[in-house]
Motif scaffolding. Structure first.
Motif, PDB file in Angstrom:
ATOM      1  N   SER A   1      29.055  38.049  30.736  1.00  0.00           N
ATOM      2  CA  SER A   1      30.165  37.255  30.210  1.00  0.00           C
ATOM      3  C   SER A   1      30.803  36.365  31.259  1.00  0.00           C
ATOM      4  CB  SER A   1      31.237  38.185  29.638  1.00  0.00           C
ATOM      5  OG  SER A   1      30.704  38.956  28.600  1.00  0.00           O
ATOM      6  N   LEU A   2      30.791  36.812  32.513  1.00  0.00           N
ATOM      7  CA  LEU A   2      31.395  36.056  33.599  1.00  0.00           C
ATOM      8  C   LEU A   2      30.338  35.835  34.672  1.00  0.00           C
ATOM      9  CD1 LEU A   2      33.849  34.811  35.062  1.00  0.00           C
ATOM     10  CD2 LEU A   2      34.429  37.119  35.862  1.00  0.00           C
ATOM     11  N   VAL A   3      30.189  34.575  35.092  1.00  0.00           N
ATOM     12  CA  VAL A   3      29.213  34.234  36.124  1.00  0.00           C
ATOM     13  C   VAL A   3      29.952  33.513  37.248  1.00  0.00           C
ATOM     14  CG1 VAL A   3      27.056  33.043  36.668  1.00  0.00           C
ATOM     15  CG2 VAL A   3      27.400  34.001  34.374  1.00  0.00           C
ATOM     16  N   LEU A   4      29.800  34.037  38.464  1.00  0.00           N
ATOM     17  CA  LEU A   4      30.372  33.425  39.661  1.00  0.00           C
ATOM     18  C   LEU A   4      29.236  32.769  40.426  1.00  0.00           C
ATOM     19  CD1 LEU A   4      32.645  36.376  40.858  1.00  0.00           C
ATOM     20  CD2 LEU A   4      33.216  34.521  39.274  1.00  0.00           C
TER      21      LEU A   4
ATOM     22  N   PRO B   1      34.232  48.222  40.631  1.00  0.00           N
ATOM     23  CA  PRO B   1      32.834  48.520  40.274  1.00  0.00           C
ATOM     24  C   PRO B   1      32.542  48.334  38.782  1.00  0.00           C
ATOM     25  CG  PRO B   1      33.682  50.197  41.767  1.00  0.00           C
ATOM     26  CD  PRO B   1      34.852  49.333  41.356  1.00  0.00           C
ATOM     27  N   TYR B   2      33.489  48.681  37.928  1.00  0.00           N
ATOM     28  CA  TYR B   2      33.321  48.476  36.487  1.00  0.00           C
ATOM     29  C   TYR B   2      33.164  46.998  36.172  1.00  0.00           C
ATOM     30  CZ  TYR B   2      34.609  47.835  31.621  1.00  0.00           C
ATOM     31  OH  TYR B   2      34.631  47.433  30.313  1.00  0.00           O
ATOM     32  N   PHE B   3      34.037  46.162  36.724  1.00  0.00           N
ATOM     33  CA  PHE B   3      33.978  44.726  36.450  1.00  0.00           C
ATOM     34  C   PHE B   3      32.720  44.093  37.039  1.00  0.00           C
ATOM     35  CE2 PHE B   3      38.672  45.119  35.827  1.00  0.00           C
ATOM     36  CZ  PHE B   3      38.668  44.749  34.498  1.00  0.00           C
ATOM     37  N   ARG B   4      32.301  44.535  38.223  1.00  0.00           N
ATOM     38  CA  ARG B   4      31.096  43.947  38.829  1.00  0.00           C
ATOM     39  C   ARG B   4      29.866  44.133  37.944  1.00  0.00           C
ATOM     40  NH1 ARG B   4      33.405  45.396  43.984  1.00  0.00           N
ATOM     41  NH2 ARG B   4      32.388  47.426  43.924  1.00  0.00           N
ATOM     42  N   ARG B   5      29.824  45.189  37.174  1.00  0.00           N
ATOM     43  CA  ARG B   5      28.685  45.402  36.266  1.00  0.00           C
ATOM     44  C   ARG B   5      28.660  44.375  35.137  1.00  0.00           C
ATOM     45  NH1 ARG B   5      30.007  50.802  37.483  1.00  0.00           N
ATOM     46  NH2 ARG B   5      31.245  51.066  35.618  1.00  0.00           N
ATOM     47  N   GLN B   6      29.770  43.713  34.900  1.00  0.00           N
ATOM     48  CA  GLN B   6      29.869  42.716  33.836  1.00  0.00           C
ATOM     49  C   GLN B   6      29.776  41.288  34.358  1.00  0.00           C
ATOM     50  OE1 GLN B   6      33.103  43.585  31.046  1.00  0.00           O
ATOM     51  NE2 GLN B   6      33.343  45.515  32.124  1.00  0.00           N
ATOM     52  N   ILE B   7      29.584  41.145  35.668  1.00  0.00           N
ATOM     53  CA  ILE B   7      29.589  39.829  36.307  1.00  0.00           C
ATOM     54  C   ILE B   7      28.223  39.544  36.908  1.00  0.00           C
ATOM     55  CG2 ILE B   7      30.583  38.452  38.178  1.00  0.00           C
ATOM     56  CD1 ILE B   7      33.148  40.151  37.898  1.00  0.00           C
ATOM     57  N   ALA B   8      27.740  38.328  36.707  1.00  0.00           N
ATOM     58  CA  ALA B   8      26.556  37.853  37.430  1.00  0.00           C
ATOM     59  C   ALA B   8      27.060  37.009  38.595  1.00  0.00           C
ATOM     60  CB  ALA B   8      25.655  37.018  36.522  1.00  0.00           C
TER      61      ALA B   8
ATOM     62  N   ASP C   1      40.157  39.700  31.531  1.00  0.00           N
ATOM     63  CA  ASP C   1      40.502  40.074  30.153  1.00  0.00           C
ATOM     64  C   ASP C   1      41.786  40.897  30.090  1.00  0.00           C
ATOM     65  OD1 ASP C   1      38.558  38.676  28.842  1.00  0.00           O
ATOM     66  OD2 ASP C   1      37.185  40.367  28.631  1.00  0.00           O
ATOM     67  N   GLY C   2      42.749  40.518  30.934  1.00  0.00           N
ATOM     68  CA  GLY C   2      44.055  41.164  30.919  1.00  0.00           C
ATOM     69  C   GLY C   2      44.136  42.462  31.695  1.00  0.00           C
ATOM     70  N   GLU C   3      43.023  42.935  32.227  1.00  0.00           N
ATOM     71  CA  GLU C   3      43.005  44.184  33.003  1.00  0.00           C
ATOM     72  C   GLU C   3      43.009  43.855  34.486  1.00  0.00           C
ATOM     73  OE1 GLU C   3      43.134  47.275  31.674  1.00  0.00           O
ATOM     74  OE2 GLU C   3      43.220  46.367  29.682  1.00  0.00           O
ATOM     75  N   LEU C   4      43.854  44.545  35.241  1.00  0.00           N
ATOM     76  CA  LEU C   4      43.953  44.299  36.674  1.00  0.00           C
ATOM     77  C   LEU C   4      42.680  44.688  37.414  1.00  0.00           C
ATOM     78  CD1 LEU C   4      47.526  45.364  37.821  1.00  0.00           C
ATOM     79  CD2 LEU C   4      46.501  43.099  37.897  1.00  0.00           C
ATOM     80  N   LEU C   5      42.285  43.824  38.340  1.00  0.00           N
ATOM     81  CA  LEU C   5      41.181  44.134  39.249  1.00  0.00           C
ATOM     82  C   LEU C   5      41.770  44.920  40.408  1.00  0.00           C
ATOM     83  CD1 LEU C   5      38.189  43.649  40.108  1.00  0.00           C
ATOM     84  CD2 LEU C   5      39.031  41.651  41.340  1.00  0.00           C
ATOM     85  N   THR C   6      41.347  46.160  40.557  1.00  0.00           N
ATOM     86  CA  THR C   6      41.814  47.042  41.622  1.00  0.00           C
ATOM     87  C   THR C   6      40.597  47.609  42.340  1.00  0.00           C
ATOM     88  OG1 THR C   6      41.748  49.034  40.247  1.00  0.00           O
ATOM     89  CG2 THR C   6      43.806  47.732  40.187  1.00  0.00           C
TER      90      THR C   6
ATOM     91  N   ARG D   1      34.361  36.296  46.539  1.00  0.00           N
ATOM     92  CA  ARG D   1      34.252  37.689  47.005  1.00  0.00           C
ATOM     93  C   ARG D   1      35.462  38.517  46.580  1.00  0.00           C
ATOM     94  NH1 ARG D   1      31.734  36.199  52.897  1.00  0.00           N
ATOM     95  NH2 ARG D   1      29.616  35.843  52.140  1.00  0.00           N
ATOM     96  N   ALA D   2      36.639  37.872  46.554  1.00  0.00           N
ATOM     97  CA  ALA D   2      37.835  38.582  46.085  1.00  0.00           C
ATOM     98  C   ALA D   2      37.733  38.895  44.595  1.00  0.00           C
ATOM     99  CB  ALA D   2      39.084  37.754  46.379  1.00  0.00           C
ATOM    100  N   VAL D   3      37.211  37.951  43.811  1.00  0.00           N
ATOM    101  CA  VAL D   3      37.046  38.188  42.369  1.00  0.00           C
ATOM    102  C   VAL D   3      36.045  39.319  42.122  1.00  0.00           C
ATOM    103  CG1 VAL D   3      36.250  37.168  40.191  1.00  0.00           C
ATOM    104  CG2 VAL D   3      37.737  35.854  41.711  1.00  0.00           C
ATOM    105  N   LEU D   4      35.079  39.463  43.001  1.00  0.00           N
ATOM    106  CA  LEU D   4      34.121  40.564  42.894  1.00  0.00           C
ATOM    107  C   LEU D   4      34.718  41.892  43.367  1.00  0.00           C
ATOM    108  CD1 LEU D   4      30.964  38.671  44.131  1.00  0.00           C
ATOM    109  CD2 LEU D   4      31.232  39.732  41.879  1.00  0.00           C
ATOM    110  N   GLY D   5      35.900  41.842  43.957  1.00  0.00           N
ATOM    111  CA  GLY D   5      36.549  43.062  44.444  1.00  0.00           C
ATOM    112  C   GLY D   5      36.075  43.484  45.814  1.00  0.00           C
TER     113      GLY D   5
END
Length: 164
Positions: free
Chosen positions: A117-120, A68-75, A58-63, A42-46
């Motif tokens: 690209s990333l699956v949790l 929301p941007y990263f969640r669109r790239q995660i299953a 990918d080197g970019e901080l999860l804030t 849940r923390a990785v999902l923000g």
């Protein structure tokens, strides 16, 4: 997609955890009930704030702003899919009648088909049959061959495992 956790602390469950899941790699998490496995996902999902440390993808901080941007790239494969009381969706009655084990396998397979690209992957809320547990393990092992990065709660695959 590379996932990195640096000195992450979340409440009393997770203390100063650092790990890296390289692009196209499977990393499994194991631990006893209540050890923070689902909390970590849940923390990785923000969805949960960190008390200390940081997460980068990918080197970019999860804030809170970038989550929301990263969640669109995660299953994400949750322990189980449930609907709030009183909520009705067309076709959900049929879904609700499926055994929980079949629901979990369906969500896992769909997540892998998503080509994210990333699956949790969280562990299922129900015990799997031996055959289905072997199927889940094979799906998780095969995913990196397709270029996916996998972070999965799974105590059966111990090739590349972090214990909480």
């Amino acid at each position: 997609m590379m996932l990195e956790l640096h000195n992450v602390t979340i409440g009393q469950q997770i203390q100063h955890l650092s790990l890296t899941v390289n692009d196209g790699e499977l990393l499994t998490i194991s631990g006893s009930k209540g050890s923070g496995k689902t909390t970590l996902l849940r923390a990785v999902l923000g969805f949960l704030p960190l008390d200390e440390g940081h997460i980068s993808i990918d080197g970019e901080l999860l804030t809170p702003q970038s989550a929301p941007y990263f969640r669109r790239q995660i299953a994400y494969v949750p322990q189980q899919l449930s609907m709030p009381d009183g909520c009705r969706l067309e076709g959900f009655e049929r879904w609700a009648q499926m055994p929980a084990e079949e629901q979990y396998l369906f969500i896992l397979i769909r997540a892998m088909q998503s080509k994210k690209s990333l699956v949790l992957v969280d562990e299922p809320a129900v015990d799997l049959t031996i055959e289905n547990a072997m199927l889940v393990d094979q799906i998780l092992r095969d995913a990196p061959k397709q270029g996916m990065t996998i972070l999965a709660v799974n105590d059966r695959i111990d090739d590349n495992q972090v214990k909480l």
